[in-house]
Design a protein around this motif. Structure first.
Motif, PDB file in Angstrom:
ATOM      1  N   ILE A  92       0.801  -1.307   0.115  1.00  0.00           N
ATOM      2  CA  ILE A  92       0.167  -0.098   0.168  1.00  0.00           C
ATOM      3  C   ILE A  92       0.818   1.261  -0.062  1.00  0.00           C
ATOM      4  CG2 ILE A  92      -1.866   1.372   1.290  1.00  0.00           C
ATOM      5  CD1 ILE A  92      -3.118  -1.174   2.029  1.00  0.00           C
ATOM      6  N   ASP A  93       1.906   1.175   0.858  1.00  0.00           N
ATOM      7  CA  ASP A  93       2.766   2.406   0.747  1.00  0.00           C
ATOM      8  C   ASP A  93       4.078   2.389  -0.317  1.00  0.00           C
ATOM      9  OD1 ASP A  93       4.490   0.513   1.718  1.00  0.00           O
ATOM     10  OD2 ASP A  93       5.142   1.647   3.575  1.00  0.00           O
ATOM     11  N   VAL A  94       3.931   1.589  -1.296  1.00  0.00           N
ATOM     12  CA  VAL A  94       4.863   1.505  -2.430  1.00  0.00           C
ATOM     13  C   VAL A  94       4.861   2.785  -3.437  1.00  0.00           C
ATOM     14  CG1 VAL A  94       5.703   0.117  -4.271  1.00  0.00           C
ATOM     15  CG2 VAL A  94       5.490  -0.813  -2.077  1.00  0.00           C
ATOM     16  N   ILE A  95       3.490   2.996  -3.633  1.00  0.00           N
ATOM     17  CA  ILE A  95       3.087   4.034  -4.600  1.00  0.00           C
ATOM     18  C   ILE A  95       3.591   5.354  -4.164  1.00  0.00           C
ATOM     19  CG2 ILE A  95       1.163   4.922  -6.334  1.00  0.00           C
ATOM     20  CD1 ILE A  95       2.461   2.377  -7.276  1.00  0.00           C
ATOM     21  N   ASN A  96       3.901   6.283  -4.945  1.00  0.00           N
ATOM     22  CA  ASN A  96       4.295   7.667  -4.703  1.00  0.00           C
ATOM     23  C   ASN A  96       2.908   8.371  -5.112  1.00  0.00           C
ATOM     24  OD1 ASN A  96       5.099  10.229  -4.451  1.00  0.00           O
ATOM     25  ND2 ASN A  96       6.695  10.303  -5.965  1.00  0.00           N
ATOM     26  N   ASN A  97       2.155   8.626  -4.336  1.00  0.00           N
ATOM     27  CA  ASN A  97       0.638   9.593  -4.677  1.00  0.00           C
ATOM     28  C   ASN A  97       0.943  10.774  -5.024  1.00  0.00           C
ATOM     29  OD1 ASN A  97      -1.039   7.308  -3.709  1.00  0.00           O
ATOM     30  ND2 ASN A  97      -0.365   7.588  -1.782  1.00  0.00           N
TER      31      ASN A  97
ATOM     32  N   LEU B 220       7.908  -6.057 -10.764  1.00  0.00           N
ATOM     33  CA  LEU B 220       8.530  -5.103 -11.620  1.00  0.00           C
ATOM     34  C   LEU B 220       7.831  -3.773 -10.944  1.00  0.00           C
ATOM     35  CD1 LEU B 220       7.951  -6.487 -15.036  1.00  0.00           C
ATOM     36  CD2 LEU B 220      10.020  -6.616 -13.421  1.00  0.00           C
ATOM     37  N   SER B 221       9.084  -2.785 -11.129  1.00  0.00           N
ATOM     38  CA  SER B 221       8.654  -1.351 -10.416  1.00  0.00           C
ATOM     39  C   SER B 221       7.940  -0.500 -11.139  1.00  0.00           C
ATOM     40  CB  SER B 221      10.028  -0.796  -9.953  1.00  0.00           C
ATOM     41  OG  SER B 221      10.630  -1.346  -8.949  1.00  0.00           O
TER      42      SER B 221
ATOM     43  N   ASP C 155       8.601 -10.843   1.335  1.00  0.00           N
ATOM     44  CA  ASP C 155       8.724  -9.394   1.389  1.00  0.00           C
ATOM     45  C   ASP C 155       7.130  -8.746   1.298  1.00  0.00           C
ATOM     46  OD1 ASP C 155       8.237  -9.295  -1.080  1.00  0.00           O
ATOM     47  OD2 ASP C 155       9.989  -8.534  -1.654  1.00  0.00           O
ATOM     48  N   GLY C 156       6.117  -9.595   1.248  1.00  0.00           N
ATOM     49  CA  GLY C 156       4.853  -9.185   1.095  1.00  0.00           C
ATOM     50  C   GLY C 156       4.640  -8.656  -0.319  1.00  0.00           C
ATOM     51  N   SER C 157       5.656  -8.886  -1.342  1.00  0.00           N
ATOM     52  CA  SER C 157       5.156  -8.626  -2.639  1.00  0.00           C
ATOM     53  C   SER C 157       4.646  -9.940  -3.308  1.00  0.00           C
ATOM     54  CB  SER C 157       6.462  -8.119  -3.428  1.00  0.00           C
ATOM     55  OG  SER C 157       7.515  -9.167  -3.433  1.00  0.00           O
ATOM     56  N   TYR C 158       4.739 -10.162  -4.688  1.00  0.00           N
ATOM     57  CA  TYR C 158       4.154 -11.286  -5.335  1.00  0.00           C
ATOM     58  C   TYR C 158       4.811 -11.412  -6.641  1.00  0.00           C
ATOM     59  CZ  TYR C 158       1.476  -7.838  -7.952  1.00  0.00           C
ATOM     60  OH  TYR C 158       1.101  -6.916  -8.718  1.00  0.00           O
ATOM     61  N   SER C 159       4.423 -12.612  -7.234  1.00  0.00           N
ATOM     62  CA  SER C 159       5.014 -13.127  -8.272  1.00  0.00           C
ATOM     63  C   SER C 159       4.248 -14.098  -9.207  1.00  0.00           C
ATOM     64  CB  SER C 159       6.542 -13.774  -8.173  1.00  0.00           C
ATOM     65  OG  SER C 159       6.363 -15.038  -7.491  1.00  0.00           O
ATOM     66  N   TYR C 160       4.519 -14.292 -10.396  1.00  0.00           N
ATOM     67  CA  TYR C 160       3.651 -15.148 -11.014  1.00  0.00           C
ATOM     68  C   TYR C 160       4.551 -16.448 -11.161  1.00  0.00           C
ATOM     69  CZ  TYR C 160       0.687 -17.266 -14.796  1.00  0.00           C
ATOM     70  OH  TYR C 160      -0.300 -17.867 -15.318  1.00  0.00           O
TER      71      TYR C 160
ATOM     72  N   ALA D 267       9.445  -2.750  -2.872  1.00  0.00           N
ATOM     73  CA  ALA D 267       9.286  -4.016  -3.610  1.00  0.00           C
ATOM     74  C   ALA D 267       8.414  -3.677  -4.933  1.00  0.00           C
ATOM     75  CB  ALA D 267       8.399  -4.999  -2.819  1.00  0.00           C
ATOM     76  N   GLY D 268       8.821  -4.321  -5.974  1.00  0.00           N
ATOM     77  CA  GLY D 268       8.090  -4.043  -7.186  1.00  0.00           C
ATOM     78  C   GLY D 268       6.506  -4.113  -7.113  1.00  0.00           C
TER      79      GLY D 268
END
Length: 199
Positions: free
Chosen positions: A19-24, A67-68, A179-184, A61-62
């Motif tokens: 949730i806090d990854v994106i620069n709003n 991906l970022s 790390d709380g991120s996700y992948s395929y 994390a991406g």
């Protein structure tokens, strides 16, 4: 419908750690510079993303399958770096390249009209192709970058790509990482998309 908002809300709902990854703070002011660099009007869906945010914080994390989402500043930086590489000459580099989607992507290592959107931090990207091959579509979404010799069309437009990403969030191959991120399926997402597109 704003496909980016739908995607963002679904990611943040499924993976609260992001949730806090994106620069709003949006940065639409830089979009004219980006349009000038690629020599093309930007898709409305691209503009909508950066009206909502300015990519993500690079230390996080991406946000999109590992991906970022690039900030406008990072996009401008990458476009300038690749322009310098092209100006120095691509002798020998084009020879190892291919279009996995036959004739849809120009057989080139780099192109000034490839606009990066998502990156892996290692010089590889997914982005918008404004200079497609004979059977391609202007605005199609492709992979490119340092290690991406074999290029592939992932969607015919950015809107279609955002819809695809949203659909993949329902896949049984979705994996939450430590790390709380996700992948395929624990796979680098560019490689996963190549495999999916070839099925």
């Amino acid at each position: 419908m704003n496909e980016w908002i739908v995607l963002r809300e679904k990611i943040e709902s499924k993976f609260p750690a992001l949730i806090d990854v994106i620069n709003n703070e949006s940065n639409v002011e830089s979009l004219n510079k980006i349009a000038d660099l690629v020599g093309n009007t930007l898709p409305q869906s691209f503009v909508s993303i950066y009206a909502n945010c300015n990519g993500q914080f690079c230390t996080k994390a991406g946000f999109v399958f590992g991906l970022s989402l690039l900030s406008t500043e990072k996009i401008i930086h990458e476009l300038n770096v690749w322009r310098e590489i092209i100006d120095q000459g691509l002798e020998g580099l084009n020879e190892s390249c291919s279009s996995l989607t036959p004739s849809a992507i120009k057989i080139e290592y780099a192109n000034t009209k490839w606009l990066p959107l998502l990156g892996d931090g290692g010089g590889n990207f997914i982005g918008v192709d404004f200079d497609p091959g004979p059977t391609g579509t202007k605005g199609q979404i492709i992979n490119f970058g340092r290690d991406e010799d074999d290029k592939c069309v992932f969607a015919k437009s950015l809107d279609d790509f955002l819809v695809l990403l949203t659909e993949l969030l329902n896949s049984p191959s979705l994996v939450e990482e430590e790390d709380g991120s996700y992948s395929y399926n624990h796979t680098h997402f560019i490689d996963a998309l190549k495999e999916l597109s070839q099925k």
